[in-house]
Design a protein around this motif. Structure first.
Motif, PDB file in Angstrom:
ATOM      1  N   ASP A  88    -100.932   1.789 108.582  1.00  0.00           N
ATOM      2  CA  ASP A  88    -101.687   1.257 107.449  1.00  0.00           C
ATOM      3  C   ASP A  88    -102.857   0.380 107.911  1.00  0.00           C
ATOM      4  OD1 ASP A  88    -100.206  -0.761 108.520  1.00  0.00           O
ATOM      5  OD2 ASP A  88     -99.481  -1.557 106.595  1.00  0.00           O
ATOM      6  N   GLY A  89    -103.234   0.532 109.181  1.00  0.00           N
ATOM      7  CA  GLY A  89    -104.303  -0.295 109.733  1.00  0.00           C
ATOM      8  C   GLY A  89    -105.690   0.312 109.534  1.00  0.00           C
ATOM      9  N   ASP A  90    -106.683  -0.421 110.000  1.00  0.00           N
ATOM     10  CA  ASP A  90    -108.079  -0.011 109.813  1.00  0.00           C
ATOM     11  C   ASP A  90    -108.425   1.241 110.608  1.00  0.00           C
ATOM     12  OD1 ASP A  90    -108.478  -2.124 108.129  1.00  0.00           O
ATOM     13  OD2 ASP A  90    -109.337  -3.444 109.655  1.00  0.00           O
TER      14      ASP A  90
ATOM     15  N   TYR B  73    -121.332  -1.431 123.300  1.00  0.00           N
ATOM     16  CA  TYR B  73    -120.764  -1.491 124.645  1.00  0.00           C
ATOM     17  C   TYR B  73    -120.774  -2.922 125.157  1.00  0.00           C
ATOM     18  CZ  TYR B  73    -119.723  -0.665 129.509  1.00  0.00           C
ATOM     19  OH  TYR B  73    -119.119  -0.695 130.741  1.00  0.00           O
ATOM     20  N   LEU B  74    -119.640  -3.393 125.631  1.00  0.00           N
ATOM     21  CA  LEU B  74    -119.559  -4.677 126.324  1.00  0.00           C
ATOM     22  C   LEU B  74    -118.352  -4.635 127.241  1.00  0.00           C
ATOM     23  CD1 LEU B  74    -120.437  -7.656 126.750  1.00  0.00           C
ATOM     24  CD2 LEU B  74    -118.783  -8.264 124.979  1.00  0.00           C
ATOM     25  N   LEU B  75    -118.602  -4.759 128.545  1.00  0.00           N
ATOM     26  CA  LEU B  75    -117.502  -4.878 129.472  1.00  0.00           C
ATOM     27  C   LEU B  75    -116.991  -6.311 129.386  1.00  0.00           C
ATOM     28  CD1 LEU B  75    -117.201  -3.632 133.092  1.00  0.00           C
ATOM     29  CD2 LEU B  75    -116.666  -5.992 132.589  1.00  0.00           C
ATOM     30  N   ASN B  76    -115.729  -6.470 129.024  1.00  0.00           N
ATOM     31  CA  ASN B  76    -115.145  -7.800 128.894  1.00  0.00           C
ATOM     32  C   ASN B  76    -113.978  -7.903 129.867  1.00  0.00           C
ATOM     33  OD1 ASN B  76    -114.158 -10.242 128.155  1.00  0.00           O
ATOM     34  ND2 ASN B  76    -113.637  -9.687 126.046  1.00  0.00           N
ATOM     35  N   GLY B  77    -114.220  -8.526 131.004  1.00  0.00           N
ATOM     36  CA  GLY B  77    -113.182  -8.637 132.030  1.00  0.00           C
ATOM     37  C   GLY B  77    -112.611 -10.020 132.126  1.00  0.00           C
TER      38      GLY B  77
ATOM     39  N   ALA C 150    -112.059   0.691 126.513  1.00  0.00           N
ATOM     40  CA  ALA C 150    -111.781   0.343 125.111  1.00  0.00           C
ATOM     41  C   ALA C 150    -112.247   1.448 124.175  1.00  0.00           C
ATOM     42  CB  ALA C 150    -112.467  -0.972 124.770  1.00  0.00           C
ATOM     43  N   LYS C 151    -113.428   1.963 124.409  1.00  0.00           N
ATOM     44  CA  LYS C 151    -113.949   3.024 123.548  1.00  0.00           C
ATOM     45  C   LYS C 151    -113.115   4.295 123.682  1.00  0.00           C
ATOM     46  CE  LYS C 151    -118.853   1.864 122.961  1.00  0.00           C
ATOM     47  NZ  LYS C 151    -119.517   2.719 122.002  1.00  0.00           N
ATOM     48  N   SER C 152    -112.689   4.600 124.919  1.00  0.00           N
ATOM     49  CA  SER C 152    -111.876   5.803 125.116  1.00  0.00           C
ATOM     50  C   SER C 152    -110.519   5.665 124.449  1.00  0.00           C
ATOM     51  CB  SER C 152    -111.708   6.078 126.616  1.00  0.00           C
ATOM     52  OG  SER C 152    -112.952   6.394 127.207  1.00  0.00           O
ATOM     53  N   VAL C 153    -109.921   4.481 124.548  1.00  0.00           N
ATOM     54  CA  VAL C 153    -108.628   4.262 123.892  1.00  0.00           C
ATOM     55  C   VAL C 153    -108.765   4.384 122.376  1.00  0.00           C
ATOM     56  CG1 VAL C 153    -106.916   2.476 123.365  1.00  0.00           C
ATOM     57  CG2 VAL C 153    -107.598   2.894 125.736  1.00  0.00           C
ATOM     58  N   LEU C 154    -109.817   3.819 121.819  1.00  0.00           N
ATOM     59  CA  LEU C 154    -110.034   3.926 120.372  1.00  0.00           C
ATOM     60  C   LEU C 154    -110.238   5.380 119.962  1.00  0.00           C
ATOM     61  CD1 LEU C 154    -110.557   2.788 117.559  1.00  0.00           C
ATOM     62  CD2 LEU C 154    -112.924   2.324 118.271  1.00  0.00           C
ATOM     63  N   LEU C 155    -111.023   6.104 120.708  1.00  0.00           N
ATOM     64  CA  LEU C 155    -111.263   7.512 120.382  1.00  0.00           C
ATOM     65  C   LEU C 155    -109.971   8.315 120.507  1.00  0.00           C
ATOM     66  CD1 LEU C 155    -113.102   9.862 119.700  1.00  0.00           C
ATOM     67  CD2 LEU C 155    -113.834   9.936 122.100  1.00  0.00           C
ATOM     68  N   HIS C 156    -109.208   8.057 121.565  1.00  0.00           N
ATOM     69  CA  HIS C 156    -107.917   8.725 121.743  1.00  0.00           C
ATOM     70  C   HIS C 156    -106.987   8.425 120.564  1.00  0.00           C
ATOM     71  CE1 HIS C 156    -104.196  10.089 123.398  1.00  0.00           C
ATOM     72  NE2 HIS C 156    -103.774   8.898 123.808  1.00  0.00           N
ATOM     73  N   ALA C 157    -106.985   7.175 120.089  1.00  0.00           N
ATOM     74  CA  ALA C 157    -106.136   6.796 118.954  1.00  0.00           C
ATOM     75  C   ALA C 157    -106.545   7.538 117.691  1.00  0.00           C
ATOM     76  CB  ALA C 157    -106.222   5.283 118.740  1.00  0.00           C
TER      77      ALA C 157
ATOM     78  N   PRO D 145    -106.941  -1.944 129.464  1.00  0.00           N
ATOM     79  CA  PRO D 145    -107.818  -1.669 128.322  1.00  0.00           C
ATOM     80  C   PRO D 145    -107.588  -2.640 127.169  1.00  0.00           C
ATOM     81  CG  PRO D 145    -105.946  -0.206 128.259  1.00  0.00           C
ATOM     82  CD  PRO D 145    -105.773  -1.039 129.498  1.00  0.00           C
ATOM     83  N   GLN D 146    -108.609  -2.772 126.362  1.00  0.00           N
ATOM     84  CA  GLN D 146    -108.507  -3.495 125.091  1.00  0.00           C
ATOM     85  C   GLN D 146    -107.767  -2.594 124.094  1.00  0.00           C
ATOM     86  OE1 GLN D 146    -111.923  -6.132 123.808  1.00  0.00           O
ATOM     87  NE2 GLN D 146    -112.257  -4.380 122.494  1.00  0.00           N
ATOM     88  N   PHE D 147    -106.957  -3.161 123.235  1.00  0.00           N
ATOM     89  CA  PHE D 147    -106.210  -2.356 122.276  1.00  0.00           C
ATOM     90  C   PHE D 147    -107.164  -1.755 121.240  1.00  0.00           C
ATOM     91  CE2 PHE D 147    -102.761  -4.003 124.413  1.00  0.00           C
ATOM     92  CZ  PHE D 147    -101.546  -3.575 123.901  1.00  0.00           C
ATOM     93  N   ALA D 148    -106.807  -0.577 120.754  1.00  0.00           N
ATOM     94  CA  ALA D 148    -107.673   0.146 119.825  1.00  0.00           C
ATOM     95  C   ALA D 148    -107.963  -0.678 118.573  1.00  0.00           C
ATOM     96  CB  ALA D 148    -107.039   1.480 119.448  1.00  0.00           C
ATOM     97  N   GLU D 149    -106.940  -1.296 118.006  1.00  0.00           N
ATOM     98  CA  GLU D 149    -107.130  -2.091 116.790  1.00  0.00           C
ATOM     99  C   GLU D 149    -108.087  -3.261 117.057  1.00  0.00           C
ATOM    100  OE1 GLU D 149    -106.038  -1.323 113.923  1.00  0.00           O
ATOM    101  OE2 GLU D 149    -104.049  -0.395 113.965  1.00  0.00           O
ATOM    102  N   GLU D 150    -107.965  -3.880 118.247  1.00  0.00           N
ATOM    103  CA  GLU D 150    -108.826  -5.008 118.594  1.00  0.00           C
ATOM    104  C   GLU D 150    -110.272  -4.544 118.782  1.00  0.00           C
ATOM    105  OE1 GLU D 150    -109.246  -8.475 122.050  1.00  0.00           O
ATOM    106  OE2 GLU D 150    -107.667  -6.955 122.185  1.00  0.00           O
ATOM    107  N   THR D 151    -110.425  -3.405 119.410  1.00  0.00           N
ATOM    108  CA  THR D 151    -111.775  -2.874 119.633  1.00  0.00           C
ATOM    109  C   THR D 151    -112.476  -2.618 118.309  1.00  0.00           C
ATOM    110  OG1 THR D 151    -111.127  -1.862 121.728  1.00  0.00           O
ATOM    111  CG2 THR D 151    -113.097  -0.988 120.653  1.00  0.00           C
ATOM    112  N   TRP D 152    -111.748  -2.032 117.350  1.00  0.00           N
ATOM    113  CA  TRP D 152    -112.368  -1.751 116.059  1.00  0.00           C
ATOM    114  C   TRP D 152    -112.683  -3.044 115.309  1.00  0.00           C
ATOM    115  CZ3 TRP D 152    -115.112   1.755 113.987  1.00  0.00           C
ATOM    116  CH2 TRP D 152    -115.360   1.740 112.614  1.00  0.00           C
ATOM    117  N   ALA D 153    -111.802  -4.025 115.435  1.00  0.00           N
ATOM    118  CA  ALA D 153    -112.026  -5.297 114.744  1.00  0.00           C
ATOM    119  C   ALA D 153    -113.219  -6.041 115.340  1.00  0.00           C
ATOM    120  CB  ALA D 153    -110.768  -6.161 114.821  1.00  0.00           C
ATOM    121  N   LYS D 154    -113.343  -6.033 116.658  1.00  0.00           N
ATOM    122  CA  LYS D 154    -114.432  -6.758 117.319  1.00  0.00           C
ATOM    123  C   LYS D 154    -115.724  -5.943 117.364  1.00  0.00           C
ATOM    124  CE  LYS D 154    -111.552  -9.672 120.283  1.00  0.00           C
ATOM    125  NZ  LYS D 154    -111.185 -10.025 121.688  1.00  0.00           N
TER     126      LYS D 154
END
Length: 936
Positions: free
Chosen positions: A283-285, A317-321, A345-352, A329-338
């Motif tokens: 039920d997330g974004d 795009y922002l590399l955040n180390g 991060a982008k690959s994980v979001l796309l994979h999700a 990786p950054q979590f997909a939900e976090e990437t979309w929120a930020k």
């Protein structure tokens, strides 16, 4: 590569995948404070011999040692450098050392100055490093959390030796107990007193290693429960490799050491982090975004395209180390929120998103440069520098990059040039080849229309439309948003310069957001592409790509090396040419259709001549790949077969040249061209005089001297140069304004004391009756041997004009004796004899020798015609003049003399020749009259 660049590369060992760190990044801060401690016991300290202090290379020690144990890598570096000069003092005067505090510590072991027999311990004396956060990559959207410790070395002097030893520890959270070291190995001609690389580990650790064969690495030795690899540096000079060899043959030597037994273990180790990060709430974004895409279409491929577009466009795009490690990786939900993230991060979001829509997909590691070498390397995360997603749809692999731009259904099938990928899966995966396929849609489509309505010996109006698809076209989005007129003018100026001339009258750009392509529109005036060859104007359509394939495997050591071919790419060019109305009998020679394949390149072309329209279309498809050495002979033969297929458009043999048209007819024809130039001048920037120069050149070419002069007056005032002054002098001379012409030539010579200007000035002074002044100028010139033949011709002419015809003849005789095979000397002698009606005995033999040696014999034939005329051989003179005009139809001198001869023979066609000559070069009438050559 010089010593300095080699040392720069060596200063930071490539441990812990530093290349991948720039994209694959997150952090538990271990050490933000610089530590100071004794050298660890496991280090084999290098000795610095006294003899090295004054002799040999300035880099005395370059020592790298790595220790792997229980998931922790400690990397030690020791350097000693002699300060030989002020530049070295400046370069070494500040020490900078960087580390990632979330993964480990920076420890200083030694900072000392060796001066004579004295050792100055700077740390013991109280010197301390300052720490600053180094975010040098912010402009590239890189935030990696790296810290830098700096020390301005107190008291360092020329002649000192600076020795620095430090270590950095790495415990990468993403790798768990796994470890890796990548150590670059320098090679000759790098010069260093003592250099080596050591990697060691406890005997009970399972560690693997690999290095390029030519490094000559021996098996590790075991002593005291420790296994050790050691490489003496520098290596021998690297073998020479052809530039078109695949990357695996050209890569730099790197010692790779790690704990991964195979690619499957590496895949299994990293997969859990990415699988966990791709989990989303139903039920997330993110799930809502997937649902919105699914509502748009039932087509899984279109869904994949929409998902990729969403990640590319809505997540910056922002590399955040800064929070957990460069591989986490950054979590997909976090990437979309930020709404930001790096390639992971982008690959994980796309994979999700794909997984939520029921599309089979995986995150995969790739190397963006030199991917063909990956299968030969030891399995390590540091071999990769990027992450993308592989989607499996209807049995086909699609390689989707969330950090790219402009992915749409039309180009989703494009295959990136990465060659190999490592899928991250819980069960582990081997490398998979990124199989290439012919690109189904173009990267670029160019349409150009060239309008030769005015005449094929005149400039043409053109319109150009180029559509750029995919990432290349995405740059247009920003240009369209900014809408800067100055940018458009700069594009126009650059385009005109790239074409070697012409003038751009308008530039516009558009971007189609839905289909993701940018369009560039350019209009203007361009020079004619028709060339005079073998008695006809010929256009060789530039529709066939460069078929050069001059790869060489002649060296014995290269004979087993494949040839790399670039790609994948698909470009299409469509051209249409509007030919003059009423000018019939154009002929196209060449294939109407062509479909050729060579060197992983396919060319499909078609040409059509229909009435006064000539059109051509060519499509070039290039595929990334390799050509095996044993296939090269046949590939080269195929290239030669393709290149040998000539295509050309032949103009009618009886075409009418611009100089044959009466003034009214010519002016009527060229009105659109002048309007094009006027628009280009208005469009150009205020300080861009290129279009004005082009119009002046065009007006000069159509013999509107007064109009040319008006443009040149502006150029002299606004953009003066010796070249422009000389040009205006020529126009003034044609208009009979001799004194003004001479003044401009003198100004040009004063600005640029060039011999060519001086020789023109000297000759014109001679014809103006100022022979003494002309001779004084000529005698003052420094004349090279290369210039002497042309100089002798001018000097002899001025001498003859002064009344000393015999001396002029002697000058030429002396020059020909010194250079009996020189075409310029021979022609100058022939021309002098004919012009001054002297030394005609033996003149024909000299003239003929000039013709025989000339690459362009039209001027020589004209000279011999003058000699024939003086000798009364009118038929022979006419024959030479006709031959000269066949080679150069616009040669005014030949038209003028032919007109004189024809009129003498009672042929009224001579009047037309005279009119043409005076239209092209009005000054010829007065010049020839000085030598008794007048029109009856």
């Amino acid at each position: 590569m010089n010593d300095k660049t080699i040392f720069a590369a060596l200063r930071l060992p490539l441990f812990s995948g530093a290349a991948l760190a720039l994209c694959l990044a997150n952090p538990s801060l271990a050490g933000e404070v610089v530590l100071y401690d004794e050298t660890p016991a496991w280090i084999e300290q290098a000795d610095l011999e006294t003899a090295q202090f004054e002799n040999g290379p300035s880099q005395l020690i370059a020592d790298w040692q790595h220790w792997l144990e229980d998931g922790l890598v400690t990397s030690y570096a020791d350097s000693a450098t002699r300060i030989d000069n002020p530049q070295a003092l400046m370069e070494q005067g500040t020490i900078s050392l960087s580390w990632l505090p979330d993964k480990g510590d920076l420890t200083i072991h030694r900072v000392e100055i060796l001066r004579g027999g004295e050792s100055i311990d700077l740390i013991e004396d109280g010197a301390q490093f300052d720490v600053l956060r180094r975010e040098q990559g912010l402009e590239q959207r890189l935030l990696d959390g790296r810290l830098t410790a700096t020390l301005a070395v107190p008291g360092l002097q020329i002649g000192d030796v600076l020795r620095v030893a430090h270590s950095v520890t790495i415990a990468d959270q993403a790798l768990g107990d796994e470890m890796q070291v990548l150590q670059f190995l320098g090679s000759k001609p790098w010069q260093v007193g003592f250099a080596r690389a050591i990697v060691s580990w406890p005997e009970d650790e399972d560690v693997f290693w690999r290095v390029e064969d030519y490094a000559g690495l021996s098996a590790p030795i075991t002593e005291g429960g420790v296994r050790k690899l050691e490489v003496e540096l520098p290596l021998a000079e690297l073998p020479d490799m052809p530039n078109d060899a695949p990357w695996r043959f050209r890569r730099n030597p790197v010692l790779r050491v790690g704990t991964y037994a195979d690619w499957q273990e590496l895949s299994r180790t990293m997969a859990p982090h990415f699988n966990e990060a791709a989990e989303i709430a139903s039920d997330g974004d993110v799930a809502a975004q997937a649902g919105a895409i699914m509502a748009k279409t039932d087509d899984p491929l279109q869904r994949a395209a929409f998902a990729t577009q969403l990640v590319q466009d809505e997540v910056s795009y922002l590399l955040n180390g800064l929070d957990g490690g460069n591989y986490l990786p950054q979590f997909a939900e976090e990437t979309w929120a930020k709404r930001y993230g790096d390639c992971k991060a982008k690959s994980v979001l796309l994979h999700a998103l794909l997984k939520e829509m029921g599309i089979e997909s995986q995150t995969v590691l790739v190397q963006t440069r030199g991917g063909d070498a990956i299968p030969e390397l030891l399995p390590l995360p540091g071999n990769f520098d990027h992450m993308i997603v592989r989607a499996q749809i209807d049995g086909e692999s699609y390689w989707l990059d969330g950090t790219s731009t402009a992915t749409r259904i039309a180009n989703i099938g494009w295959v990136p040039p990465f060659q190999y990928a490592l899928p991250l899966s819980a069960g582990g995966s081997d490398l998979v080849e990124i199989s290439q396929r012919e690109q189904s849609s173009p990267n670029l489509v160019m349409n150009v229309v060239t309008d030769y309505t005015a005449g094929i010996d005149l400039p043409a109006l053109f319109t150009l439309e180029i559509k750029f698809y995919g990432p290349q076209g995405a740059d247009f989005r920003k240009l369209v948003d900014e809408g800067e007129d100055e940018t458009l003018r700069q594009i126009g100026k650059s385009f005109a310069e790239s074409q070697g001339g012409g003038a751009v009258s308008s530039v516009s750009i558009e971007y189609d957001e839905e289909l993701a392509f940018g369009t560039l529109h350019v209009a203007g005036v361009t020079s004619s592409d028709f060339e005079w060859k073998e008695g006809r104007l010929v256009l060789e359509p530039d529709m066939k790509p460069d078929a050069a394939f001059d790869t060489s495997r002649a060296k014995p050591e290269w004979r087993d090396i494949p040839v790399m071919t670039a790609g994948p790419v698909r470009n299409q060019i469509v051209g249409e040419m509007i030919l003059p109305n009423g000018m019939e009998d154009f002929v196209f020679e060449g294939p109407d259709k062509l479909d050729a394949t060579y060197a992983n390149t396919r060319v499909i072309a078609a040409n059509l001549l229909d009435g006064n329209r000539f059109s051509g279309k060519v499509e070039v498809v290039q595929r990334l790949g390799e050509i095996a050495p044993d296939q090269l002979p046949e590939v080269k033969r195929a290239v030669r077969r393709f290149a040998s297929q000539e295509a050309k458009l032949l103009a009618p043999e009886n075409m009418v040249w611009r100089w044959q048209l009466d003034r009214g007819d010519l002016d009527q024809r060229i009105m659109p061209i002048l309007e094009g130039f006027a628009a280009a001048i208005d469009f150009a920037e205020d300080d861009d005089y290129g279009p004005l120069r082009e119009r002046a050149a065009f007006l000069h070419d159509i013999y509107r001297f007064e109009d040319t002069l008006a443009d040149l007056d502006v150029l002299v005032e606004k953009d003066t140069s010796a070249w422009v002054l000389q040009w205006r002098s020529n126009v003034l001379y044609s208009l009979g304004r001799i004194e003004a012409s001479l003044e401009d030539l003198q100004r040009a010579f004063d600005l640029e004391p060039d011999n060519d200007i001086a020789l023109t000035l000297g000759e014109r002074l001679g014809y103006a009756g100022r022979t003494e002044e002309a001779l004084e100028l000529l005698e003052s010139l420094p004349v090279s041997d290369e210039e002497s033949a042309y100089f002798a011709g001018i000097y002899a002419t001025v001498t003859g004009l002064s009344g000393d015809v015999a001396d002029g003849l002697a000058i030429m005789a002396e020059e020909v004796a010194a250079k009996p095979q020189n075409e310029t000397a021979l022609n100058s002698d022939c021309w002098y004899r004919g012009l001054f009606d002297t030394g005609l005995d033996g003149a024909l033999e000299i003239c003929t020798r000039a013709i025989e040696r000339a690459s362009n014999s039209a001027p020589m034939l004209d000279s011999r015609a003058m000699v024939h005329y003086r000798m009364g051989n009118l038929a022979e003179a006419l024959a030479d003049l006709n031959s000269a005009l066949e080679l150069n139809p616009g040669l005014a001198a030949s038209h003028y003399l032919r007109g004189i001869i024809r009129l003498k023979q009672g042929d009224k066609a001579g009047r037309e020749d005279i009119a043409i000559a005076l239209r092209i070069a009005p000054e010829i009438e007065a010049q020839y009259a000085r030598h008794g050559l007048t029109v009856d």
